[in-house]
Design a protein around this motif. Structure first.
Motif, PDB file in Angstrom:
ATOM      1  N   UNK A  16      11.891   5.368   4.274  1.00 13.57           N
ATOM      2  CA  UNK A  16      10.963   4.401   3.684  1.00 13.57           C
ATOM      3  C   UNK A  16       9.636   5.052   3.323  1.00 13.57           C
ATOM      4  N   UNK A  17       9.355   6.200   3.933  1.00 15.98           N
ATOM      5  CA  UNK A  17       8.138   6.969   3.624  1.00 15.98           C
ATOM      6  C   UNK A  17       8.425   8.025   2.559  1.00 15.98           C
ATOM      7  N   UNK A 161       6.123   0.021   3.611  1.00 17.18           N
ATOM      8  CA  UNK A 161       6.676   0.041   2.258  1.00 17.18           C
ATOM      9  C   UNK A 161       7.757  -1.000   2.016  1.00 17.18           C
ATOM     10  N   UNK A 162       8.384  -1.501   3.064  1.00 16.90           N
ATOM     11  CA  UNK A 162       9.423  -2.513   2.903  1.00 16.90           C
ATOM     12  C   UNK A 162       8.883  -3.925   3.131  1.00 16.90           C
ATOM     13  N   UNK A 166       3.169  -5.937   0.700  1.00 16.36           N
ATOM     14  CA  UNK A 166       2.497  -4.639   0.817  1.00 16.36           C
ATOM     15  C   UNK A 166       1.431  -4.450  -0.253  1.00 16.36           C
ATOM     16  N   UNK A 167       1.756  -4.756  -1.508  1.00 13.04           N
ATOM     17  CA  UNK A 167       0.774  -4.549  -2.572  1.00 13.04           C
ATOM     18  C   UNK A 167      -0.336  -5.601  -2.532  1.00 13.04           C
ATOM     19  N   UNK A 168       0.008  -6.833  -2.147  1.00 13.80           N
ATOM     20  CA  UNK A 168      -1.036  -7.854  -1.987  1.00 13.80           C
ATOM     21  C   UNK A 168      -2.013  -7.436  -0.894  1.00 13.80           C
ATOM     22  N   UNK A 169      -1.506  -6.866   0.193  1.00 16.52           N
ATOM     23  CA  UNK A 169      -2.377  -6.396   1.264  1.00 16.52           C
ATOM     24  C   UNK A 169      -3.253  -5.227   0.798  1.00 16.52           C
ATOM     25  N   UNK A 170      -2.668  -4.345   0.006  1.00 14.09           N
ATOM     26  CA  UNK A 170      -3.451  -3.236  -0.555  1.00 14.09           C
ATOM     27  C   UNK A 170      -4.602  -3.766  -1.410  1.00 14.09           C
ATOM     28  N   UNK A 188      -1.274   6.725   1.611  1.00 13.07           N
ATOM     29  CA  UNK A 188      -0.445   7.724   2.283  1.00 13.07           C
ATOM     30  C   UNK A 188       0.531   7.009   3.221  1.00 13.07           C
ATOM     31  N   UNK A 189       1.802   6.763   2.807  1.00 12.49           N
ATOM     32  CA  UNK A 189       2.435   7.244   1.591  1.00 12.49           C
ATOM     33  C   UNK A 189       3.017   6.018   0.891  1.00 12.49           C
ATOM     34  N   UNK A 190       2.538   5.696  -0.303  1.00 10.55           N
ATOM     35  CA  UNK A 190       3.135   4.624  -1.106  1.00 10.55           C
ATOM     36  C   UNK A 190       2.888   4.915  -2.586  1.00 10.55           C
TER      37      UNK A 190
END
Length: 337
Positions: A16-17, A161-162, A166-170, A188-190
């Motif tokens: 996943x990384x 990453x799963x 994840x992107x909303x949190x970013x 690190x790392x996405x």
């Protein structure tokens, strides 16, 4: 090893990384079944999250004869195949089978080649699970980073990453950092490249996804001298504390950012004023009463009952003010259904 064995495969956690590095290839040194299972799982989860890129995974396709006589030649062959794709790096992840038969994977990968070939031990039969694979991959990939003068920017370390959001949190963490005038240098790392990873050591601050990655934060501090924050922000008060802590670590006055975020939080609370006093049966991950629920009870005066609508506090917990807003929106829909 810190993970429970029933949480999932060490190999899957590491993949996943490693598969989040765009210009690298991940080799699974093991039977085709390991590769098929993990490729299918990662692809299905990424598709659910609107990521339509296929994971770059190759198998060394160990057969019965390789298991009896050793699979080092099979590994050397598949490394050659991976090189034909002209990646920036190759990551070799060991399966339980390869670890059990005692292949000298480091020796095979240590042969001189034009590109880096990195071994990430992920034979989970000795213990450990998904989370240990994530940690092993993050620490291993950190050796691709270079030191540099502090850039004034921030690295986000160990995003899940799963995870669906994840992107909303970013975007929420990026929004909060922008209040301080700070930008994210590296995820690190996405969805990053090897060139991005080389900047790892020049950040002024690392922000870990959660406290379970403290060992990764310590490894990065030892290697690059970069301080870290232990987790993404959780809860209204936790978000304000996050801004204060980030400002302190970066030498930035956070008073204005905190005032701006407090005003935004009041807008969010007013937007959900119709939830005040609602009778609910809130489900929490685990049995302990968490700070997020306690904070929401105080703000919205929920009438906790054994019956009625049962909104759930998700695991992982919602990140920042925007994460709470999304959760409250879901609660409102459930309670009005």
């Amino acid at each position: 090893m810190s993970s429970l064995r029933n949480e999932g495969c060490t190999l899957t956690g590491a993949l996943s990384v490693t598969t989040a590095v765009r210009d690298a290839v991940s080799i699974i040194h093991g039977p085709d079944g390991c590769a098929h299972h993990n490729f299918s799982l990662l692809h299905a989860l990424q598709y659910e999250n609107d990521q339509l890129v296929l994971p770059s995974i190759i198998s060394s396709s160990l057969r019965e004869t390789d298991i009896v006589f050793g699979g080092e030649e099979a590994l050397a062959r598949v490394i050659g195949r991976a090189q034909e794709r002209h990646p920036g790096a190759i990551f070799v992840l060991t399966s339980c089978v390869a670890a059990a038969i005692g292949d000298d994977v480091s020796a095979v990968c240590g042969e001189v080649r034009d590109i880096p070939v990195m071994v990430i031990p992920t034979g989970g039969f000795l213990g450990g699970g998904f989370h240990d694979g994530v940690i092993s991959a993050l620490v291993s990939l950190s050796y691709l980073g270079s030191t540099g003068s502090p850039s004034g920017m921030v690295n986000l370390v160990g995003e899940k990453n799963l995870e669906y959001e994840a992107d909303a949190n970013f975007h929420e963490v990026s929004r909060l950092l922008a209040l301080l005038g700070v930008h994210v240098q590296l995820r690190f790392v996405r969805n990053c490249s090897l060139a991005d990873i080389r900047k790892l050591g020049s950040a002024s601050l690392n922000i870990l996804r959660d406290a379970s990655l403290s060992g990764v934060g310590a490894a990065l501090s030892d290697r690059f001298g970069t301080p870290s924050l232990p987790a993404f922000p959780v809860g209204f008060e936790g978000t304000l504390a996050f801004l204060e802590a980030a400002g302190r670590k970066l030498g930035i006055d956070s008073a204005g950012a905190i005032a701006s975020e407090e005003a935004y939080q009041q807008q969010v609370i007013r937007r959900f004023a119709d939830l005040q006093g609602m009778s609910v049966r809130i489900r929490e991950p685990g049995s302990a009463r968490g700070p997020v629920l306690a904070e929401l009870e105080e703000l919205f005066c929920f009438d906790l009952q054994d019956n009625g609508p049962a909104p759930q506090i998700p695991d992982p917990l919602p990140v920042g003010t925007a994460g709470l807003s999304r959760m409250l929106h879901r609660w409102r829909r459930l309670c009005r259904a």
